[in-house]
Design an enzyme around this catalytic site. Structure first.
Site, PDB file in Angstrom:
ATOM      1  N   TYR A  52     112.795  27.879 -78.950  1.00  0.00           N
ATOM      2  CA  TYR A  52     111.451  28.292 -79.380  1.00  0.00           C
ATOM      3  C   TYR A  52     111.559  29.079 -80.701  1.00  0.00           C
ATOM      4  O   TYR A  52     112.656  29.376 -81.165  1.00  0.00           O
ATOM      5  CB  TYR A  52     110.835  29.160 -78.270  1.00  0.00           C
ATOM      6  CG  TYR A  52     109.361  29.416 -78.419  1.00  0.00           C
ATOM      7  CD1 TYR A  52     108.460  28.366 -78.509  1.00  0.00           C
ATOM      8  CD2 TYR A  52     108.862  30.715 -78.469  1.00  0.00           C
ATOM      9  CE1 TYR A  52     107.100  28.605 -78.646  1.00  0.00           C
ATOM     10  CE2 TYR A  52     107.507  30.964 -78.603  1.00  0.00           C
ATOM     11  CZ  TYR A  52     106.638  29.898 -78.701  1.00  0.00           C
ATOM     12  OH  TYR A  52     105.293  30.140 -78.844  1.00  0.00           O
ATOM     13  N   ASN A 148      95.361  13.394 -75.353  1.00  0.00           N
ATOM     14  CA  ASN A 148      95.079  13.772 -73.966  1.00  0.00           C
ATOM     15  C   ASN A 148      95.810  15.038 -73.555  1.00  0.00           C
ATOM     16  O   ASN A 148      95.687  15.482 -72.419  1.00  0.00           O
ATOM     17  CB  ASN A 148      95.469  12.654 -73.005  1.00  0.00           C
ATOM     18  CG  ASN A 148      96.967  12.460 -72.964  1.00  0.00           C
ATOM     19  OD1 ASN A 148      97.596  12.363 -74.016  1.00  0.00           O
ATOM     20  ND2 ASN A 148      97.551  12.400 -71.789  1.00  0.00           N
TER      21      ASN A 148
HETATM   22  N1  LIG Z   1     102.179  25.569 -82.518  1.00  0.00           N
HETATM   23  C1  LIG Z   1     101.465  26.177 -81.582  1.00  0.00           C
HETATM   24  O1  LIG Z   1     101.025  27.307 -81.729  1.00  0.00           O
HETATM   25  C2  LIG Z   1     101.198  25.425 -80.311  1.00  0.00           C
HETATM   26  C3  LIG Z   1     100.214  25.855 -79.428  1.00  0.00           C
HETATM   27  C4  LIG Z   1      99.961  25.100 -78.291  1.00  0.00           C
HETATM   28  C5  LIG Z   1     100.717  23.960 -78.029  1.00  0.00           C
HETATM   29  N2  LIG Z   1     101.692  23.611 -78.898  1.00  0.00           N
HETATM   30  C6  LIG Z   1     102.495  22.394 -78.704  1.00  0.00           C
HETATM   31  O2  LIG Z   1     101.608  21.319 -78.565  1.00  0.00           O
HETATM   32  C7  LIG Z   1     102.197  20.326 -77.759  1.00  0.00           C
HETATM   33  C8  LIG Z   1     101.217  19.972 -76.645  1.00  0.00           C
HETATM   34  O3  LIG Z   1     101.076  21.106 -75.795  1.00  0.00           O
HETATM   35  P1  LIG Z   1     100.136  21.024 -74.509  1.00  0.00           P
HETATM   36  O4  LIG Z   1     100.281  22.277 -73.747  1.00  0.00           O
HETATM   37  O5  LIG Z   1      98.794  20.576 -74.946  1.00  0.00           O
HETATM   38  O6  LIG Z   1     100.873  19.836 -73.751  1.00  0.00           O
HETATM   39  P2  LIG Z   1     100.505  18.999 -72.463  1.00  0.00           P
HETATM   40  O7  LIG Z   1      99.127  19.255 -71.996  1.00  0.00           O
HETATM   41  O8  LIG Z   1     101.646  19.210 -71.524  1.00  0.00           O
HETATM   42  O9  LIG Z   1     100.540  17.498 -73.025  1.00  0.00           O
HETATM   43  C9  LIG Z   1     101.709  16.943 -73.542  1.00  0.00           C
HETATM   44  C10 LIG Z   1     101.303  15.741 -74.389  1.00  0.00           C
HETATM   45  O10 LIG Z   1     102.437  15.232 -75.067  1.00  0.00           O
HETATM   46  C11 LIG Z   1     102.519  13.824 -74.870  1.00  0.00           C
HETATM   47  N3  LIG Z   1     103.930  13.479 -74.872  1.00  0.00           N
HETATM   48  C12 LIG Z   1     104.881  13.930 -74.041  1.00  0.00           C
HETATM   49  N4  LIG Z   1     106.091  13.434 -74.395  1.00  0.00           N
HETATM   50  C13 LIG Z   1     105.867  12.660 -75.477  1.00  0.00           C
HETATM   51  C14 LIG Z   1     106.708  11.864 -76.300  1.00  0.00           C
HETATM   52  N5  LIG Z   1     108.025  11.773 -76.082  1.00  0.00           N
HETATM   53  N6  LIG Z   1     106.139  11.178 -77.314  1.00  0.00           N
HETATM   54  C15 LIG Z   1     104.811  11.253 -77.530  1.00  0.00           C
HETATM   55  N7  LIG Z   1     103.973  11.999 -76.798  1.00  0.00           N
HETATM   56  C16 LIG Z   1     104.501  12.688 -75.780  1.00  0.00           C
HETATM   57  C17 LIG Z   1     101.840  13.577 -73.535  1.00  0.00           C
HETATM   58  O11 LIG Z   1     101.369  12.244 -73.488  1.00  0.00           O
HETATM   59  P3  LIG Z   1     101.266  11.454 -72.080  1.00  0.00           P
HETATM   60  O12 LIG Z   1     100.150  12.089 -71.315  1.00  0.00           O
HETATM   61  O13 LIG Z   1     101.003  10.067 -72.495  1.00  0.00           O
HETATM   62  O14 LIG Z   1     102.600  11.639 -71.397  1.00  0.00           O
HETATM   63  C18 LIG Z   1     100.688  14.592 -73.622  1.00  0.00           C
HETATM   64  O15 LIG Z   1      99.650  14.076 -74.399  1.00  0.00           O
HETATM   65  C19 LIG Z   1     103.533  20.891 -77.289  1.00  0.00           C
HETATM   66  O16 LIG Z   1     104.525  20.426 -78.172  1.00  0.00           O
HETATM   67  C20 LIG Z   1     103.339  22.378 -77.454  1.00  0.00           C
HETATM   68  O17 LIG Z   1     104.559  23.065 -77.616  1.00  0.00           O
HETATM   69  C21 LIG Z   1     101.949  24.319 -80.028  1.00  0.00           C
END
Ligand SMILES: NC(=O)c1ccc[n+]([C@@H]2O[C@H](COP(=O)([O-])OP(=O)(O)OC[C@H]3O[C@@H](n4cnc5c(N)ncnc54)[C@H](OP(=O)(O)O)[C@@H]3O)[C@@H](O)[C@H]2O)c1
Length: 321
Positions: A52, A148
């Site tokens: 992280y 999604n």
């Molecule tokens: N920078 C920031 O401040 C910040 C803040 C919040 C979140 N984030 C990041 O945003 C991302 C999403 O977070 P979340 O909590 O919304 O996640 P989440 O609800 O767990 O959803 C994960 C998403 O990633 C997709 N996914 C998983 N593995 C994948 C792969 N190998 N290739 C392409 N797509 C993939 C999933 O698609 P499927 O449903 O098709 O499996 C789903 O749409 C994470 O990387 C998280 O660390 C960053």
């Protein structure tokens, strides 16, 4: 108190343990919360793995967000029974959290505990993605991948409230109707054929949000208007961004990044509280909802971590001590 702790960085299932810890005494200005719910976010797993943006001193309790009820307060701003979310990484995967009151956001009455537990990270990320760069005019388009995801769904809801239209890339066709029902304007498969056909139309998004990387990030770039901004905030595919020279030379795309922790810690406190106030109101009004897949007690953390990786998962996995 009970807490999940790790003493070395590594695979979560190998290094996490449920431990009994002494409750520390409460200092002036501090509040003790009994935790009600805390999500398992991808960032929590990165924190345990040591990948992280920050590495906590060890041993550490994971949990970057969560909702709790005040059981004891030495702050004039909180009394027992108030509910709050934690705005600093304070180890929410525990039965109790002790923290300075200035790092809490008091929840409005009647707010759903599970939705509140997920308020800090993903809704605020969506808000900053849509308002923290060049703010799109009402009626203009943004494009995002992993639409999604919890963040993606929040982007759809917040964009709708701001009058901004969303083009959404997903990996699975069956998500189309669900996202359209949430208010998405377009839902496309995240593949080259779908993106090529979308490019034939006149839609030119002015902002693109990428939380995947690799080929998917490139498809977002390809859909953007000349001069648009491409914002990376996640790396689900763990593949780097490769930017073709032509997209810089002929389209002059701008590349930015977002880390919501940096905004929470660096923005004026009034601005942060105002944004959480607005987002909390949207949740209470039912305009912003994040689905919950399953809820596990702390002792069953292994099941929670396995559920996070399950292909059939539909929503967040929560720990409810
Ligand atoms: N920078 C920031 O401040 C910040 C803040 C919040 C979140 N984030 C990041 O945003 C991302 C999403 O977070 P979340 O909590 O919304 O996640 P989440 O609800 O767990 O959803 C994960 C998403 O990633 C997709 N996914 C998983 N593995 C994948 C792969 N190998 N290739 C392409 N797509 C993939 C999933 O698609 P499927 O449903 O098709 O499996 C789903 O749409 C994470 O990387 C998280 O660390 C960053």
């Amino acid at each position: 108190m009970q807490a999940l702790r790790f003493h070395e960085f590594g695979k979560p299932l190998e290094v996490l343990r449920l431990e009994e810890l002494e409750l520390p005494s409460l200092d002036d200005g501090e509040v003790r919360l009994k935790m009600l719910a805390a999500p398992v976010n991808p960032a929590d797993l990165n924190l345990i793995e040591g990948t992280y943006g920050v590495k906590p001193p060890l041993p550490a309790v994971p949990g970057i967000e969560g909702c709790g009820e005040v059981v004891e307060s030495r702050s004039p701003d909180f009394v027992a029974g108030d509910r709050a979310i934690i705005l600093r990484r304070a180890g929410s995967w525990a039965s109790h959290v002790q923290i300075s009151a200035e790092h809490l956001f008091k929840l409005p009455a009647g707010m759903d505990v599970q939705q509140a537990a997920m308020l800090k990270v993903n809704p605020a990320t969506a808000w900053r993605l849509l308002t923290g760069f060049e703010r799109p005019a009402a009626g203009s388009w943004i494009v995002q991948n992993a639409a999604n995801s919890a963040v993606g769904r929040c982007v759809i809801a917040v964009a709708k409230s701001l009058g901004i239209r969303t083009m959404n890339l997903v990996r699975r066709e069956e998500l189309r109707d669900e996202l359209l029902a949430l208010g998405a304007d377009e839902v496309l498969l995240d593949d080259d054929a779908a993106v090529e056909s979308a490019k034939q139309r006149e839609i030119r998004p002015v902002l693109g949000f990428n939380c995947v990387g690799g080929e998917s990030a490139l498809r977002v770039m390809n859909l953007l208007a000349p001069g648009a901004t491409h914002v990376t905030y996640g790396a689900m595919a763990r593949r780097p961004l490769t930017v073709p020279n032509g997209l810089l030379i002929f389209k002059d795309l701008k590349f930015r990044g977002l880390w919501i922790t940096k905004w929470i810690e660096g923005a004026p406190k009034e601005e942060v509280r105002e944004v959480y106030g607005e987002l909390a109101k949207m949740i209470v009004r039912g305009e912003l909802t994040m689905p919950v897949d399953r809820i596990f007690p702390l002792a069953e953390f292994a099941g929670a971590i396995e559920a996070l990786a399950a292909p059939e998962r539909n929503g967040k996995v929560l720990l409810a001590p």
